[in-house]
Design a protein around this motif. Structure first.
Motif, PDB file in Angstrom:
ATOM      1  N   ALA A 311       0.839  -1.204   0.000  1.00 30.24           N
ATOM      2  CA  ALA A 311       0.000   0.000   0.000  1.00 30.24           C
ATOM      3  C   ALA A 311       0.873   1.253   0.000  1.00 30.24           C
ATOM      4  CB  ALA A 311      -0.924   0.003   1.211  1.00 30.24           C
ATOM      5  N   VAL A 343      -0.830  -5.467   0.206  1.00 30.99           N
ATOM      6  CA  VAL A 343      -2.234  -5.450  -0.206  1.00 30.99           C
ATOM      7  C   VAL A 343      -2.604  -6.804  -0.799  1.00 30.99           C
ATOM      8  CG1 VAL A 343      -3.964  -4.355  -1.681  1.00 30.99           C
ATOM      9  CG2 VAL A 343      -2.130  -2.973  -0.661  1.00 30.99           C
ATOM     10  N   THR A 375      -8.727   4.428  -3.629  1.00 30.36           N
ATOM     11  CA  THR A 375      -8.408   5.213  -2.439  1.00 30.36           C
ATOM     12  C   THR A 375      -8.942   6.627  -2.567  1.00 30.36           C
ATOM     13  OG1 THR A 375      -6.391   3.898  -2.151  1.00 30.36           O
ATOM     14  CG2 THR A 375      -6.540   5.949  -0.916  1.00 30.36           C
TER      15      THR A 375
END
Length: 386
Positions: A311, A343, A375
């Motif tokens: 991430a 992730v 995101t």
């Protein structure tokens, strides 16, 4: 001892590949896993949370959960993966809870992961390795490593004047290609499963040696392969290694130098597992009972590669995410992932090296873009929703 006839219990910080392999061998294991990703749950009879503490696996919690599992289902055979290197005494706790272990025992793990024992044995066997020392060196060009950790997050260039944590060692930095060899052993003999090239997370300046993925291809000539096979044979006899193990080494202009030994099934297992009829976990259990296959463990039919995607910022996994089919280790919906945590993994396979590596790179780029959009959408929703 057969994985298909024994009730298996898998314990690993990330057990997805082990669970898939066990399923290929006909088992439906109980699984202790930190991430609890979707595929692990699919292959598991039960998927139980592996709780972690500041020092690694929470031994007290694991002991309670194993006793409860034994009370509910009876004894079984434990195959363990990552997470025990820093606490080999937990393997004795597994035994004390009524489970037998298919793998190296606590003393073997302790010997392999103790740097003074391990490197002195390499010297005695005349197996080359980068120079190591246990006191602060007086010049640049060294790495700081925690030999009892895994994943490479603990490795970084040493800065003069830095005080590393207790238990670390200093290893001379060597230019070359990191590689590994995966092998099966019965305590006396070894059979090679395959050679791999390893990738680090070089785009991360804070953790440039963090594990980034692997491919079941290594540019080694016959002499180099024969030499490394000799190293493996000597280490199996010296330490009494059993089951699936991995040895990391670096191939440079001066030859192949051993970096470390992983006395457990490694992540590269899944690069070969599809080429076995019964799954490598089944062969691991049999080897620990003293039975090695008569011929080659497997003959890879395809090139396989994967990359770990970390991430880039904090994110929460939405409930309606549609993941590409070439992603594995998929996080559960609503899971919160901090920046720097894994992730998922991205995979590619084929018959030509350049095509596989290009496909893998393109898929990584595509997924990173997708994660960025997700995101951004989540951040926008958080701002407008009450």
């Amino acid at each position: 001892m057969r994985a298909s006839s024994e009730r298996l219990c898998l314990i690993s910080t990330s057990a997805r590949a082990l669970a898939a392999s066990a399923a290929r061998g006909g088992a439906r294991p109980d699984v202790f896993d930190f991430f609890g990703d979707r595929e692990t749950r699919t292959h598991a009879r039960r998927c139980l949370s592996l709780r972690l503490s500041r020092h690694g696996i929470d031994g007290e919690a694991l002991g309670r959960d194993l006793i409860a599992l034994r009370s509910a289902s009876g004894p079984g055979v434990v195959v363990y993966g990552s997470g025990f290197e820093s606490q080999p005494e937990l393997l004795q706790r597994v035994n004390d809870c009524g489970f037998s272990i298919a793998g190296n025992d606590a003393q073997v793990v302790r010997n392999v992961k103790d740097p003074e024992t391990f490197f002195s044995q390499l010297d005695e066997l005349k197996i080359p390795h980068p120079q190591v020392c246990f006191t602060q060196p007086g010049m640049s060009g060294w790495l700081v490593k925690n030999p009892r950790a895994d994943g490479g997050t603990h490795v970084h260039p040493w800065l003069e004047g830095e005080t590393p944590p207790p238990g670390c060692l200093f290893q001379r930095e060597v230019d070359g290609q990191p590689m590994s060899v995966l092998f099966l052993a019965d305590g006396r003999r070894a059979q090679i499963i395959g050679f791999n090239s390893l990738w680090n997370d070089k785009n991360n300046p804070r953790m440039p040696y963090r594990y980034g993925g692997a491919i079941n291809h290594a540019t080694l000539d016959h002499r180099e392969r024969t030499t490394v096979i000799g190293y493996v044979a000597a280490l199996v006899r010296t330490f009494g290694l059993k089951g699936i193990n991995g040895m990391d080494f670096i191939a440079s202009a001066s030859g192949c130098q051993v970096l470390e030994l992983n006395p457990r099934p490694c992540a590269t297992l899944e690069l070969y597992d599809p080429d076995t009829d019964v799954g490598l976990v089944s062969l691991h259990v049999r080897a620990c009972a003293g039975s090695l296959p008569a011929g080659r463990v497997c003959l890879p039919r395809r090139l396989r590669a994967y990359r770990v995607i970390y991430a880039q910022r904090d994110m929460r996994i939405g409930t309606d995410r549609q993941w590409p089919l070439w992603c594995r280790d998929l996080p559960q919906p609503r899971r919160y992932i901090r920046a720097g945590e894994p992730v998922c993994t991205v995979h590619a396979a084929g018959t030509r090296l350049r095509a596989v590596t290009d496909r893998l790179a393109a898929r990584c780029t595509a997924l990173i873009g997708l994660l960025t959009r997700w995101t951004s959408m989540d951040s926008l929703l958080a701002e407008v929703l009450p």
